[in-house]
Design an enzyme around this catalytic site. Structure first.
Site, PDB file in Angstrom:
ATOM      1  CG  ASP A 177       2.829   9.464   9.743  1.00 23.41           C
ATOM      2  OD1 ASP A 177       2.968  10.629   9.328  1.00 23.41           O
ATOM      3  OD2 ASP A 177       2.803   8.474   8.989  1.00 23.41           O
ATOM      4  CB  SER A 222       4.499   5.420   7.004  1.00 25.37           C
ATOM      5  OG  SER A 222       3.410   6.264   7.234  1.00 25.37           O
ATOM      6  CG  HIS A 223       2.003   4.321  10.383  1.00 22.50           C
ATOM      7  ND1 HIS A 223       1.891   4.451   9.028  1.00 22.50           N
ATOM      8  CD2 HIS A 223       1.546   3.102  10.697  1.00 22.50           C
ATOM      9  CE1 HIS A 223       1.368   3.347   8.525  1.00 22.50           C
ATOM     10  NE2 HIS A 223       1.149   2.501   9.517  1.00 22.50           N
ATOM     11  CE  LYS A 257      -1.324   8.528   4.634  1.00 21.83           C
ATOM     12  NZ  LYS A 257      -1.803   7.224   4.210  1.00 21.83           N
ATOM     13  NE  ARG A 312      -5.029  -2.183   8.116  1.00 23.99           N
ATOM     14  CZ  ARG A 312      -4.002  -2.169   8.973  1.00 23.99           C
ATOM     15  NH1 ARG A 312      -4.211  -2.428  10.255  1.00 23.99           N
ATOM     16  NH2 ARG A 312      -2.768  -1.905   8.564  1.00 23.99           N
ATOM     17  CG  ASP A 335       5.741   9.394   6.261  1.00 19.76           C
ATOM     18  OD1 ASP A 335       4.944   9.194   7.193  1.00 19.76           O
ATOM     19  OD2 ASP A 335       5.490   9.073   5.087  1.00 19.76           O
ATOM     20  CB  THR A 377      -0.899   0.018   1.264  1.00 24.55           C
ATOM     21  OG1 THR A 377      -1.322  -1.312   1.550  1.00 24.55           O
ATOM     22  CG2 THR A 377      -2.102   0.898   1.075  1.00 24.55           C
ATOM     23  CG  ASP A 399       1.962  10.109   5.224  1.00 27.31           C
ATOM     24  OD1 ASP A 399       2.222   9.821   6.409  1.00 27.31           O
ATOM     25  OD2 ASP A 399       2.065   9.294   4.285  1.00 27.31           O
ATOM     26  NE  ARG A 400      -0.911   6.256   8.574  1.00 24.04           N
ATOM     27  CZ  ARG A 400      -1.307   5.059   8.932  1.00 24.04           C
ATOM     28  NH1 ARG A 400      -1.550   4.797  10.203  1.00 24.04           N
ATOM     29  NH2 ARG A 400      -1.450   4.110   8.045  1.00 24.04           N
ATOM     30  CB  THR A 424      -6.942   0.770   1.383  1.00 26.04           C
ATOM     31  OG1 THR A 424      -8.145   0.750   2.127  1.00 26.04           O
ATOM     32  CG2 THR A 424      -5.802   1.192   2.282  1.00 26.04           C
ATOM     33  CD  GLU A 435      -5.750   6.024   2.905  1.00 21.73           C
ATOM     34  OE1 GLU A 435      -5.709   5.223   1.979  1.00 21.73           O
ATOM     35  OE2 GLU A 435      -4.804   6.214   3.683  1.00 21.73           O
ATOM     36  CD  GLU A 436      -8.990   3.169   8.259  1.00 20.97           C
ATOM     37  OE1 GLU A 436      -8.765   3.147   9.473  1.00 20.97           O
ATOM     38  OE2 GLU A 436      -8.190   2.749   7.398  1.00 20.97           O
ATOM     39  CB  SER A 437      -5.375   4.596   8.156  1.00 21.26           C
ATOM     40  OG  SER A 437      -5.221   5.126   6.852  1.00 21.26           O
ATOM     41  CE  LYS A 442       5.011   6.406   2.813  1.00 18.83           C
ATOM     42  NZ  LYS A 442       4.177   7.471   3.392  1.00 18.83           N
ATOM     43  NE  ARG A 473       5.530   0.964   5.635  1.00 15.87           N
ATOM     44  CZ  ARG A 473       4.443   1.684   5.878  1.00 15.87           C
ATOM     45  NH1 ARG A 473       3.594   1.288   6.809  1.00 15.87           N
ATOM     46  NH2 ARG A 473       4.190   2.787   5.207  1.00 15.87           N
TER      47      ARG A 473
END
Ligand code: G1P
Ligand code: ZN
Length: 539
Positions: free
Chosen positions: A276, A112-113, A375, A494, A278, A17, A280-281, A343, A362-364, A125, A21
């Site tokens: 987070d 990321s996170h 994001k 999930r 990087d 996604t 984006d969140r 997603t 997104e919900e995340s 990425k 990673r």
């Protein structure tokens, strides 16, 4: 001098996604990174005319990996590399730098996170000239290369000092160390009303921005403290650390518990946001109050007119299928086009490039807009501050007012982690087969009205993607099932649970969703197949 090194493929270099990673130690294996990079360059023609950005979130191996990318890019004849000073660049700022300078792509080194450090995770990425992560056809072509690679090229030029803003050369490649902050800050000034935000942040308004020891520390200091006048110390965990100071840099109720505890204490400031690793969140909190990401997208959309860049109108909005339907209710009311996608941010990119959407989420804990192709956690924070500056209301008042207007969508994500891949794949395959038989059946008082695999038809390139299984109930509730594409330990299942109500606006989500969550386990036979009675993580 350019050397050609013989190698053999690693077979696990499929991008998920959010790029590649892996466990840090996996990436540290001999030739692992080199093979992956060479596989990417093998898919790009005319490298002598191409320019790329390199930077990362500061995690363990960030600096070293940058030197490797420089040497491999140079050996492959890349024209120019832009490298963030100190090896840093946030994911959103990276997207902007690629777009603004018309680069051909970029490498943002981040998982990321996910936690960092030698026993944590590392990631790459890989973005294209779109300013966002590559499309499935591109990642498939790269994956194919990784399966057959037998050699890579690398220059023996020395390591470069990335602390200075200067220009170097390696083979025929020019390497420019750039300020990773300045353009991003300029862009934010062009979107939001900075004088108005400055008035708020330099008043008695109490504000905390938690960078979780990731890359947004320096961005946050420059924007919130130096530019907007928030008191020094408003940005916390502000120095990027290789292991994020032991934090799991994921801004949610579990991993940013220190911030949540603060916001639910007597000492709570008026507003807090976390980003987070990087950048984006984001997570948004008010005094004793948490905003779910699904509601966040809905509320930002409902308030678009307050922001200078959007006040003359926006295109549509989009959400991932896993995200709650809250934003759709706003889109319907405001007469905005609405899209539901699989997603992964890459699905939003086509919709932005074709001017179909302006906002998406997104919900995340991801919200963003078409100013870039990722994001953007700081953007979301500035948007919230703008709503507060304009309305003079608290976070809780803003959200409550929204629920009164549109109703509330209670939403929870249940994660069942570290399931053997085969068990997870079989569970999903069997559930998919069973979907048609569920219609009309009742589970804990909820009757299934529709059940189908979510298939997305991209309106731009007309490809279809399947991502997850959706079960609808007659009262408007929904369950979405999907397997994570970012895990590094076995499979993660999930389940996304939502229930829409127009009264009972201030109940506990876990209580409101308890029976529906239990129904989700019954329907998918999670417990009997995995042995798990409860989710490992609820967010
Ligand atoms: C997770 C999130 C998804 C997000 C991705 C990258 O992916 O659920 O929304 O786009 O991280 O940040 P997943 O592990 O669910 O595939
Ligand atoms: Zn991230």
């Amino acid at each position: 001098m350019i050397q050609t090194i013989n190698t053999v493929p690693y077979t696990d270099q499929k991008m998920g996604t959010a790029g590649l990673r892996k466990k840090t130690r996996t990436v540290m294996q001999k030739n692992y990174l080199e093979n992956f990079l060479q596989s990417i360059f093998n898919t790009i023609p005319d490298l002598d005319k191409k320019s790329f950005l390199i930077g990362g979130d500061g995690r363990y191996m960030n600096k070293q990996a940058i030197q490797t990318i420089i040497k491999i890019a140079a050996a492959n004849g890349v024209k120019k590399l832009y490298v963030g000073q100190d090896g840093l660049v946030s994911t959103p700022a990276g997207s902007h730098i690629i777009l603004k300078n018309h680069l051909d792509g970029g490498f943002v080194l981040s998982a990321s996170h996910n936690p960092g450090g030698i026993d944590g995770d590392f990631g790459i990425k890989y973005a294209t000239s779109s300013g966002g992560q590559c499309q499935p056809s591109e990642s498939d072509a790269i994956y194919k290369q990784t399966q057959t690679i037998s050699e890579y090229k690398i220059s023996d030029c020395p390591d470069f000092d990335l602390t200075k803003l200067t220009v170097y050369h390696c083979e025929n490649t020019e390497i420019e160390v750039i300020d990773p902050y300045i353009d991003y800050i300029e862009m934010m000034k062009n979107i939001f009303d900075f004088p108005k935000l400055k008035k708020l942040l330099s008043s008695s308004f109490r504000f905390v921005f938690d960078a979780m020891n990731g890359v947004t520390g320096p961005y946050g200091k420059k924007i919130f403290e130096e530019t907007l006048g928030a008191p020094v110390g408003s940005v916390i965990n502000a120095v990027p650390l290789e292991d994020f100071g032991g934090l799991h840099p994921d801004p949610n109720l579990i991993y940013a518990k220190h911030l949540v505890d603060l916001m639910y204490s007597e000492a709570a400031p008026d507003f807090a946001a976390a980003n987070d690793g990087d950048g984006d969140r984001n997570m948004i909190l008010g005094q004793g109050f948490f905003v779910t990401p699904s509601d966040c997208l809905a509320i930002l959309t409902d308030n678009y007119k307050l922001i200078p860049a959007y006040k003359n109108g926006i295109y549509g909005v989009a959400k991932s299928a896993a995200t709650s339907m809250a934003v759709k209710r706003v889109a319907d009311k405001l007469n905005l086009d609405f899209y539901e996608v699989p997603t992964g941010w890459k699905y939003f990119i086509h919709l932005m490039d074709s001017n179909r959407i302006t906002f998406c989420g997104e919900e995340s804990f991801g919200t963003g807009a078409s100013h870039i192709r990722e994001k953007d956690g700081i953007w979301a924070t500035l948007f919230w501050l703008s709503i507060i500056a304009d309305t003079n209301k608290s976070v809780k008042e803003i959200v409550l007012q929204h629920w009164k207007k549109y109703g509330r969508t209670y939403f929870l994500r249940n994660d069942f982690e570290n399931i053997p891949q085969e068990t997870a794949d079989k569970l999903m395959a069997d559930l998919e087969k069973k979907l048609p038989t569920l219609i009309g059946k009742e589970f804990n008082g909820y009757t299934v009205s529709e059940a189908y695999p979510f298939i997305y038809n991209d309106p731009v390139d007309h490809t279809s993607t399947q991502n997850g299984l959706i079960v609808h109930f007659t009262d408007g509730s929904r369950i979405v099932y999907r397997l994570s594409g970012t895990g590094t330990n076995g499979a993660t299942l999930r389940t996304y649970i939502e229930r829409y109500v127009t009264d009972k606006l201030l109940e506990d989500p876990e209580i409101m969703l308890e029976t529906l969550s239990a129904a989700s386990r019954t329907i998918s036979e999670i417990t009997s197949r995995t042995g798990k009675e409860r989710p490992d993580i609820i967010t």
